[in-house]
Enzyme design. Structure first.
Site, PDB file in Angstrom:
ATOM      1  N   HIS A 234       0.846  -1.201   0.101  1.00  0.00           N
ATOM      2  CA  HIS A 234       0.117  -0.010   0.112  1.00  0.00           C
ATOM      3  C   HIS A 234       1.050   1.292  -0.103  1.00  0.00           C
ATOM      4  O   HIS A 234       0.505   2.254   0.326  1.00  0.00           O
ATOM      5  CB  HIS A 234      -0.953  -0.147   1.200  1.00  0.00           C
ATOM      6  CG  HIS A 234      -1.853  -1.135   1.559  1.00  0.00           C
ATOM      7  ND1 HIS A 234      -2.951  -1.495   0.981  1.00  0.00           N
ATOM      8  CD2 HIS A 234      -1.101  -2.369   2.232  1.00  0.00           C
ATOM      9  CE1 HIS A 234      -3.215  -2.668   1.302  1.00  0.00           C
ATOM     10  NE2 HIS A 234      -2.167  -3.256   2.035  1.00  0.00           N
TER      11      HIS A 234
ATOM     12  N   SER B 237      13.977  22.089 -15.752  1.00  0.00           N
ATOM     13  CA  SER B 237      12.929  22.873 -15.913  1.00  0.00           C
ATOM     14  C   SER B 237      13.197  24.259 -16.510  1.00  0.00           C
ATOM     15  O   SER B 237      14.133  24.673 -16.018  1.00  0.00           O
ATOM     16  CB  SER B 237      12.005  22.998 -14.535  1.00  0.00           C
ATOM     17  OG  SER B 237      11.117  24.187 -14.647  1.00  0.00           O
TER      18      SER B 237
ATOM     19  N   LYS C  94      15.079  21.842 -10.330  1.00  0.00           N
ATOM     20  CA  LYS C  94      14.416  20.703 -11.102  1.00  0.00           C
ATOM     21  C   LYS C  94      15.430  19.811 -11.846  1.00  0.00           C
ATOM     22  O   LYS C  94      15.936  20.419 -12.662  1.00  0.00           O
ATOM     23  CB  LYS C  94      13.129  21.051 -11.621  1.00  0.00           C
ATOM     24  CG  LYS C  94      12.048  21.750 -11.117  1.00  0.00           C
ATOM     25  CD  LYS C  94      11.253  20.565  -9.943  1.00  0.00           C
ATOM     26  CE  LYS C  94      10.390  19.533 -10.797  1.00  0.00           C
ATOM     27  NZ  LYS C  94       9.155  20.148 -11.242  1.00  0.00           N
TER      28      LYS C  94
ATOM     29  N   GLU D 166       9.430   8.669 -17.010  1.00  0.00           N
ATOM     30  CA  GLU D 166       8.011   9.239 -17.115  1.00  0.00           C
ATOM     31  C   GLU D 166       7.366   8.825 -18.780  1.00  0.00           C
ATOM     32  O   GLU D 166       6.475   8.498 -18.803  1.00  0.00           O
ATOM     33  CB  GLU D 166       8.015  10.794 -16.994  1.00  0.00           C
ATOM     34  CG  GLU D 166       8.005  10.998 -15.328  1.00  0.00           C
ATOM     35  CD  GLU D 166       8.085  12.523 -15.428  1.00  0.00           C
ATOM     36  OE1 GLU D 166       7.581  13.041 -14.342  1.00  0.00           O
ATOM     37  OE2 GLU D 166       8.942  13.322 -16.150  1.00  0.00           O
TER      38      GLU D 166
END
Ligand code: ARG
Length: 471
Positions: free
Chosen positions: A159, A280, A286, A293
């Protein structure tokens, strides 16, 4: 012959509508089959001569012409024409242009229907072997990471909540197992790809005395298809591949997701090499895990391709239907996506930096050794359910006092059960917890070492060479 005269124009009185010509053409995408089309045609021409269906001299002219065309295409000198519809007719028309009417004998005892079935099988067979090799590179990188970090303990989750401490190596090997099943699936479906359909003709077979077995042998097929209708209308093998590819992408998407989480500032378990990330344009701090992804996202198109092919083939009557020309783009896209994804993943995993301290700290949080206290009590004779209750209360005490399980004194432990003795502290360390799970498949170091050795042995036996040899 002019560019616009169709090879099949005989029974037509009007030219094809210009848009329809473009609409029905497949050359834009099936040109990637050129090598296999020429390979198949060469074997076919040789067989025709061996069987006395064409002369040795014609065979020589045709085979030499095909070799010239191959060289033209590879040198980038070949003009693919929409008017010539597809790769088969582009090559055949060019052959006739090059060698004259004798080139027109190549299509004896053959149809584009069995020809395209052959080309796609030849092509997919090669791609399967390349994909299997790439998959092995990824598996290799996972095993190497496991072996290099055998001491690293991380939290295991259920979980996405800290559950029990595990070896990072164990986590890596979980993915090795998934990819091993993917490898097995590819190897298994290759058997159904590796069957030779040529000779089915348009649908019913051919009136010429061909030798299909000889062609199969020349092209390295394990055998020939047994029913001409099925030969030209079967695309199961492509669907099977897309299905195996979907599972593979699903596995990659799960690994992607974990890499994304792990490389976030909050987890900070790993660092991906700069080569696989981007910055970024607005936030200078970043470093985005673009590659995992994208791979996670690309699983969608592969599943889509599978559904596309299943739907394409659903309820198609025998035998060939033009619908089936639509099989190529989803198949090609699946191959390109899987190959690209595996390529970046193998390198990205090999380059991944592991933050052992962060993982260890996280493993110590969340009362990850609570089950070990329960198991301890069970060994002292308490039924597991009662032990669970005792440890539940212990954990609640820890939460209230802000302590962790290994920090509790013996007195504190004994508030909850008189059966707890001084040796409890030997059982609640991260190492003790991990190393007590020794049975096959467990996270104990010795169990994981055994699996690394086993994985290396399996990999050595499953070289792509064995893949090629499999029937
Ligand atoms: N381009 C066609 C395809 O990919 C080749 C077979 C065409 N056969 C036909 N009868 N029109 O399916």
């Amino acid at each position: 012959m002019t560019m616009n005269k169709k090879l099949w124009a005989g029974r037509f009185t009007q030219p094809t509508d210009a848009f329809v010509e473009e609409f029905t053409a497949s050359i834009a995408f099936d040109q990637r089959l050129y090598r296999y089309d020429i390979q198949g045609s060469t074997a076919h021409a040789r067989m025709l001569a061996r069987q006395g269906i064409i002369s040795e001299q014609d065979r020589q002219i045709i085979v030499a012409g095909l070799a010239t065309i191959l060289a033209e295409i590879e040198a980038g000198h070949f003009t693919f024409s929409v008017a010539r519809e597809d790769i088969h007719m582009n090559i055949e028309a060019r052959l006739i242009e090059l060698v004259g009417p004798v080139g027109g004998k190549l299509h004896t005892a053959r149809s584009r229907n069995d020809q395209v079935a052959l080309d796609v099988r030849l092509y997919l067979r090669d791609e399967l072997d390349l994909i299997a090799t790439q998959l092995q590179h990824l598996q290799q990188a996972l095993i190497d990471q496991a072996e290099q970090h055998l001491d690293v303990i991380m939290p295991g989750f259920t979980h996405l909540q800290t559950a029990q401490p595990i070896l990072f190596a164990h986590h890596m090997l979980a993915y090795y197992e998934m990819f091993n099943r993917d490898f097995d699936r590819l190897r298994d479906l290759r058997k159904r790809v590796n069957v030779m359909p040529l000779g089915a003709g348009a649908l019913a077979g051919t009136t010429f005395p061909i030798d299909r077995e000889w062609v199969a042998e020349q092209l390295g097929f394990a055998g020939v298809t047994r029913n001409s209708l099925d030969s030209v209308s079967d695309r199961d093998f492509a669907i099977e591949f897309c299905s195996a590819a979907s599972l593979l992408m699903m596995h990659l998407s799960r690994l992607s997701e974990e890499l994304i989480l792990w490389s976030s500032a909050d987890f900070n378990f790993i660092e991906l090499s700069d080569a696989f990330c981007t910055g970024s344009s607005i936030m200078p701090q970043k470093k985005n895990p673009d590659v995992p992804e994208l791979v996670r996202g690309k699983s969608g198109r592969v599943y889509g391709n599978l559904v596309n092919l299943l739907t394409l083939m659903k309820a198609l009557p025998l035998a060939y239907n033009k619908d089936m020309q639509e099989d190529k783009e989803p198949l090609f896209d699946t191959i390109d996506t899987v190959r690209g994804s595996l390529r970046v993943f193998a390198e990205m995993i090999a380059d991944m930096r592991v933050h052992a301290d962060q993982m260890r700290q996280a493993a110590g949080r969340g009362f990850s050794t609570a089950t070990d206290v329960a198991d301890y009590l069970v060994r002292k004779g308490l039924p597991f359910r009662q032990a669970h209750e005792v440890v539940g209360k212990t954990v609640r005490y820890c939460v209230e006092t802000g302590k962790d399980i290994p920090e509790l004194s013996l007195d504190e432990f004994q508030q909850f059960s008189g059966q707890i003795e001084a040796d409890i502290h030997d059982f609640v360390t991260l190492e003790a917890s991990v190393n007590s799970r020794k049975a096959t498949g467990g996270t104990a170091r010795e169990a994981v070492e055994r699996e690394i050795a086993r994985a290396r042995q399996t990999m050595a036996q499953e070289s792509p060479a064995t893949l090629e040899k499999c029937p």
